[in-house]
Design a protein around this motif. Structure first.
Motif: not given
Length: 599
Positions: A402-416
């Motif tokens: 779950a953390r992998c996909w949550m982290g990817r979501l932040h990445l795609l949104r530019g929330e570094w």
């Protein structure tokens, strides 16, 4: 009583009301109906621009077409407002809706399942409408493939071998350059006892790929054509349990071939013993292994999981059935069959009841599916719930996933900063409980570092991720790491080397027929951006590949990226379609990219 209404847009379109076939008077009315049923609620002004750009009175022409549709759809249908709303009676049957959301046996009854949207109808509007229509045709073709794929596996698992062979042939005809379809057909032919036919199909596919693509199919096709020798002995309950445990242990230890062979033998013995509950457990273990680590084994794994769900339900073991449906959803997630993913997850959720660990896995897959499609707000909610359940039950692997996909979501949104925090935690936890997954958060975290200017740290992470992916023989992990290394090289001024690495990224992902399609698209997006920036002659080809993949799977965000790449080469209509799509995607980074492209 409402009239019986059938709307068919696939193939030669038609409307049937109370057994009477009706046709709109204007050809543009078909284009209007398709857009209203498939696109986000458009304004009247936008519809007029799309369909009637050359009319003296575009809004008047739109009003005439709306009146034309009201006549053929009948009084039980409502067409009104601005944005325009279409409301159909609950009894209406719309073929495109069945393809996306219906059960496979319902969708198979459709007259035009294998055919093109608005086939034979000239709906020449603006170039923007033509681009939208081409994209929707790809999406519906992909959805039709997903229906036929599920039907093939379900029939194969149920012993309806003749039906399975027929559906597999239709799959191959619909998309002959998808190796997975050939693998499934070979598997079906072998199940039917037609070993000569299976060998001939392997040869035909090999010739086709060499002629059309200049490459041979992967080892998955050859493996599908080989006879498996099973070492069976008298089945006793303890023998089945021992085989199950031994097979799972071998797979977990990295002895994948040996573990799969053991699980196949266990499944054959369980069928002889007619122990449905044990057979279901073994088939879930076999399907899980094939889908996750049996490279190129998704088709065999899918058949095993379909059979597992049936056997588990007949034995009354709803938790095993839930796990089978969840694994089927994961396999479809990897292949970009997102509508099918949600159907399997819905079944798994109903069966899982209050099993928090199972629900965490289900929600993690659902969140990844939503994120792949650019549905970020929903993905955040679902992934947040998955993480909460995993933390409450101390389910370490589910937590990492779950953390992998949550982290990817932040990445795609530019929330570094949020992305770095979540992915760092996912990577650390993966190192302790799921080492084989650790290259994924490592590669994603490296991209955060690259975006924030730490190229040296990013490069070190990506090299480590690539080496581990290569050791695991995982084309997806190799691909996403090579993508990152290519971008780092470009950022360091090594333009030629970076471009070559980026060309390799999607190619690596396609090395096996069941790789994660989103990672292939993610690699293509980076390649397109650099190819356009460098003025590479192959840029239009890469963009076309990305657009086709994203449209077929319904990866809306990557489709917007493809359209923006086209717009950067001077195609104004592509920018218009991208603008319409972005309005439905809640990603500030994507909105910023659109704004930059318009400047």
């Amino acid at each position: 009583m409402s009239a019986v209404l059938l709307i068919e847009l696939l193939g030669s379109p038609r409307i049937v009301r109370d057994a009477v076939e009706l046709q709109p008077r204007g050809r543009k009315s078909w284009g209007l109906l398709a857009y209203l049923l498939l696109a986000n609620r458009p304004s009247r002004q936008r519809l007029a621009e799309l369909l009637f750009p050359e009319a003296d009175d575009p809004l008047g022409a739109l009003r005439w077409s709306m009146s034309d549709l009201r006549r053929v759809l009948g009084p039980d249908c409502q067409l009104y407002g601005d944005p325009v709303v279409i409301e159909l009676p609950s009894t209406a049957v719309v073929d495109v809706n069945l393809v996306f959301r219906g059960h496979w046996d319902e969708a198979l009854e459709l007259r035009g399942l294998d055919r093109e949207l608005l086939e034979g109808v000239s709906v020449s509007g603006s170039a923007t409408y033509d681009l939208w229509l081409a994209s929707e045709r790809r999406r519906l073709s992909g959805a039709a493939e997903a229906v036929l794929h599920e039907a093939t596996l379900a029939c194969l698992a149920a012993g309806r071998i003749s039906d399975a062979v027929g559906y597999a042939w239709r799959l191959v005809d619909l998309n002959p350059l998808d190796e997975a379809h050939h693998v499934l057909l070979v598997q079906c032919l072998r199940a039917a006892g037609d070993h000569a036919g299976a060998a001939e199909q392997v040869a035909r596919c090999t010739d086709l790929f060499l002629r059309e693509l200049g490459i041979e199919p992967s080892s998955a096709l050859r493996e599908a054509g080989r006879m498996l020798t099973l070492n069976l002995f008298d089945a006793r309950p303890y023998s089945l349990r021992a085989l199950l445990e031994a097979g799972e242990a071998a797979v977990a230890a990295g002895a994948v071939s040996q573990g799969l062979q053991t699980l196949r033998e266990a499944a054959a013995l369980a069928r002889q013993s007619q122990d449905r509950a044990m057979l279901a457990r073994i088939l879930v273990a076999l399907g899980h292994a094939l889908v996750h680590v049996g490279r190129g084994g998704d088709e065999e794994g899918g058949a095993a999981l379909h059979e597992a769900a049936t056997q588990a339900l007949e034995a009354g073991d709803v938790q095993v059935a839930a796990a089978a449906y969840r694994e089927l959803a994961f396999a479809d997630l990897e292949r970009g069959r997102y509508d099918r993913v949600q159907k399997f997850l819905d079944r798994a959720t109903r069966l899982a009841a209050d099993n928090a660990v199972e629900l965490s896995w289900i929600e993690s897959i659902a969140g990844a599916c939503l994120s792949d499609q650019g549905r970020h707000r929903q993905a955040f909610e679902v992934l947040g719930s998955a993480l909460e359940r995993a933390e409450q039950t101390d389910a370490s692997e589910a937590m990492v996933f779950a953390r992998c996909w949550m982290g990817r979501l932040h990445l795609l949104r530019g929330e570094w900063s949020d992305a770095a925090r979540v992915l760092e935690q996912a990577w650390r936890e993966a190192r302790t409980c799921w080492m084989a997954l650790s290259p994924l958060p490592d590669s994603l975290l490296a991209e955060v570092q690259m975006q924030t200017g730490d190229l040296k740290a990013a490069e070190a992470r990506l090299e480590r991720a690539f080496v581990m992916g290569r050791q695991l023989d995982d084309p997806c992990l190799e691909s996403i790491a090579i993508r990152g290394l290519g971008l780092v090289a470009v950022a360091q001024g090594q333009f030629s080397r970076g471009y070559r690495l980026l060309v390799d990224a999607p190619r690596l992902s396609r090395r096996l027929p069941d790789s994660y399609r989103w990672i292939e698209g993610y690699g293509l997006d980076a390649l397109c951006a650099v190819a356009v920036e460098q003025g590479q002659a192959a840029a239009p080809r890469w963009i076309a590949d990305l657009e086709a993949l994203a449209a077929r799977c319904g990866m809306r965000e990557l489709l917007v990226k493809a359209l923006l790449h086209r717009a950067s080469l001077g195609e104004a209509a592509a920018f218009e379609v991208a603008r319409d799509l972005v309005a439905t995607i809640d990603n500030p980074a994507l909105h910023a990219a659109l704004f930059a492209a318009s400047s």
